[in-house]
Design a protein around this motif. Structure first.
Motif, PDB file in Angstrom:
ATOM      1  N   VAL A  22       0.832  -1.203   0.000  1.00 48.12           N
ATOM      2  CA  VAL A  22       0.000   0.000   0.000  1.00 48.12           C
ATOM      3  C   VAL A  22       0.870   1.257   0.000  1.00 48.12           C
ATOM      4  N   ARG A  84      -0.557   9.986  -4.342  1.00 49.16           N
ATOM      5  CA  ARG A  84      -1.591   9.618  -3.365  1.00 49.16           C
ATOM      6  C   ARG A  84      -2.945   9.617  -4.068  1.00 49.16           C
ATOM      7  N   GLY A  88     -11.351   9.642  -1.488  1.00 50.15           N
ATOM      8  CA  GLY A  88     -11.589   8.431  -0.709  1.00 50.15           C
ATOM      9  C   GLY A  88     -10.463   8.147   0.265  1.00 50.15           C
ATOM     10  N   ASP A  89      -9.559   9.118   0.448  1.00 51.35           N
ATOM     11  CA  ASP A  89      -8.432   8.912   1.340  1.00 51.35           C
ATOM     12  C   ASP A  89      -8.888   8.674   2.781  1.00 51.35           C
ATOM     13  N   GLU A  90      -9.961   9.396   3.195  1.00 52.51           N
ATOM     14  CA  GLU A  90     -10.434   9.292   4.580  1.00 52.51           C
ATOM     15  C   GLU A  90     -11.167   7.976   4.793  1.00 52.51           C
ATOM     16  N   ALA A  92     -10.548   5.083   3.376  1.00 55.65           N
ATOM     17  CA  ALA A  92      -9.722   3.871   3.276  1.00 55.65           C
ATOM     18  C   ALA A  92      -9.426   3.237   4.635  1.00 55.65           C
ATOM     19  N   PRO A  93      -8.890   3.984   5.610  1.00 51.47           N
ATOM     20  CA  PRO A  93      -8.611   3.331   6.902  1.00 51.47           C
ATOM     21  C   PRO A  93      -9.861   2.803   7.578  1.00 51.47           C
ATOM     22  N   SER A  95     -12.659   1.674   6.174  1.00 51.20           N
ATOM     23  CA  SER A  95     -13.105   0.424   5.561  1.00 51.20           C
ATOM     24  C   SER A  95     -12.142  -0.705   5.878  1.00 51.20           C
ATOM     25  N   ALA A  96     -10.856  -0.402   5.968  1.00 44.32           N
ATOM     26  CA  ALA A  96      -9.884  -1.445   6.313  1.00 44.32           C
ATOM     27  C   ALA A  96     -10.153  -1.995   7.705  1.00 44.32           C
TER      28      ALA A  96
END
Lengths: 166, 343
Positions: A22, A84, A88-90, A92-93, A95-96
């Motif tokens: 990642v 980067r 959808g950067d916010e 991602a964590p 949903s992970a």
């Protein structure tokens, strides 16, 4: 004690590889990190006694899929740096984390942990083969998957041929 | 003194002995091979070959090693440093890994894995990864082209390689190299050995061709053809890193030949001699290892002979031979073996 120590070392390698996929800024590095993660998973299979699964993991994923990935990467420009992701950067964590929780629940409720000594018996070539080719077990899904892959292969050849004809 | 009853410590010690034995065996053979190859090729070319260092030039490998160790290590300015530096180590490691599951005598094996043959096929497919790392890391167009060819070639030949082993695995009913060799111990009338080369001649041809292609030797050495690619993936490497690639290549040579012997030529069995030493204790192991190494060198010599005789094949010919020639033959062999076994 020793087993869990080995398990933790391997797990650390797998996680490091996955994070590397990642975080890597070059695609080539990301693919190599993926190879590391996949090899680590194969090592986990070995510690669980599933030798056959481990070997197939190496043969198909590390030796096949990753090599194809690298092959495709080599067709890109060598100094290509990944940016980067724009959106959808916010998410991602979040949903992970949600995925990790769901996966943990699933694993905890599956009874893998109670396999213990039987794992090496279940994971042997003989028993896997017996299950796959047993008409009462998985022979029909297995053949269907084979058919699906064949169709995908014919499709790929068809697409490649069309390109060449132009 | 540590208590030796502890199974964990025993396991670690056994593992270490295996690792050291494998590396020692391979290193000695590789050192000898570099000398032998130059000598044999020279003889075929009607030359003398190395003859300055020591008797018959036998110390040439040592001289070469000192030369390579003291050479300057050059890293290209534009190289991907991390990948460039990791590649030789990866090549060396992945070349060593399959050797663990190849035994040179009954019980003389580093790790008798249940899925032995499959393990060998799997870990040898990883060498492609190392070569691609070198090709990409060097940031050189010739290296890149060489790497692409390697990937295409090894992916193509891996399939017939694995398929040609299926016949033997089906006959023996085991993937372990020890079991496969044990299945070849008998002989007709006490002289004609029951080796799989006689049961599976088609598989032998396919396997032999595929294993030569996987080793990347003439006539399949186009990943590093000097005249068009300036040695391909290792163009930019010098000194010790170059030496590691060469070492890895010769390890492939040794292990590939050992595999041919294990699968098709009866491993450490030889009619008449093998039954004689069966009950002689430790002498048995020495004789077995001797027989195995002798057979291995027959294969190695044949391949050197091929190198001295044949020319390099064109890249498209190599790929079409793999897909249109070897693959159908390997599949036919699987079908024939299956039908014969089920009758």
């Amino acid at each position: 004690m020793m087993d869990s120590l080995v398990f933790f070392i391997i797990s650390a390698v797998v996680i490091a590889g996955a994070v590397g996929v990642v975080m890597a800024e070059r695609i080539f590095h990301a693919v190599l990190a993926l190879a590391l993660a996949l090899l680590g998973v194969a090592a986990v299979f070995v510690t669980l006694g599933a030798e056959f699964l481990a070997v197939i993991q190496v043969l198909v994923y590390a030796g096949g899929v990753v090599v194809l990935f690298l092959f495709a990467t080599m067709l890109t420009k060598s100094d290509l740096q990944l940016k980067r992701p724009p959106r959808g950067d916010e998410l991602a964590p979040v949903s992970a984390v949600i995925f990790a929780i769901v996966a943990l629940f699933y694993v905890a409720s599956s009874g893998f942990a109670s396999l213990g000594e039987r794992a090496s018996v279940i994971g042997s070539v003989g028993s896997v083969g017996g299950l796959i080719f047993n008409p009462q077990a998985y022979v029909i899904p297995f053949e269907l998957v084979g058919l699906l892959l064949l169709a995908a292969m014919v499709g790929a050849i068809f697409l490649a041929k069309k390109e060449a004809a132009k | 003194m540590v208590s030796v009853e502890n199974p964990l410590i025993m396991n670690i010690i056994r593992g270490l002995i295996g690792v050291v034995a494998v590396i020692l065996f391979l290193s000695l053979n590789v050192l000898f091979l570099t000398w032998l190859e130059r000598k044999v090729i020279a003889r075929i070319h009607v030359r003398y070959g190395p003859n300055r260092a020591g008797p018959y030039g036998l110390l040439q490998p040592i001289a070469d090693m000192i030369k390579l160790l003291t050479k300057e290590d050059i890293v290209p300015e534009k190289a991907d440093k991390l990948v460039y530096n990791l590649a030789p180590m990866a090549a060396f490691l992945f070349a060593l890994m399959p050797a663990a599951a190849v035994g040179i005598g009954s019980g003389l094996i580093a790790a008798d894995i249940g899925v032995g043959v499959l393990y060998i096929a799997a870990v040898s497919s990883l060498s492609t990864l190392a070569i691609l790392m070198a090709a990409w890391g060097s940031n050189n167009k010739y290296s890149l082209l060489g790497g692409m060819r390697t990937a295409a070639q090894s992916l193509s030949y891996e399939i017939p390689l694995v398929l040609s082993m299926i016949g033997i695995v089906a006959i023996v009913g085991s993937l372990s190299t020890q079991d496969i060799v044990a299945a070849q111990s008998q002989a007709w009338f006490g002289i004609i050995p029951k080796w799989f080369i006689f049961y599976q001649p088609l598989a032998f041809i396919v396997f032999f061709a595929a294993v030569v292609a996987e080793m990347g030797r003439i006539p399949f050495d186009l990943p590093e053809s000097e005249s068009e690619l300036v040695a391909g993936f290792h163009t930019e490497y010098s000194g010790m890193k170059f030496a590691m690639f060469m070492f890895a290549e010769y390890i492939h040579f040794v292990v590939g030949s050992a595999l041919v012997v294990t699968l098709f030529l009866g491993g450490w069995h030889l009619p008449i001699i093998s039954p004689l030493v069966e009950n002689l204790g430790w002498i048995k192991y020495i004789v077995q290892a001797g027989i195995f190494v002798a057979k291995m060198y027959v294969i190695i010599f044949t391949l050197m002979w091929v190198r001295g005789t044949l020319t390099r094949t064109k890249v498209d010919h190599v790929l079409s031979f793999g897909w249109k020639g070897l693959l159908p033959l390997a599949l036919a062999n699987v079908v024939i073996t299956g039908v014969v076994l089920s009758i």
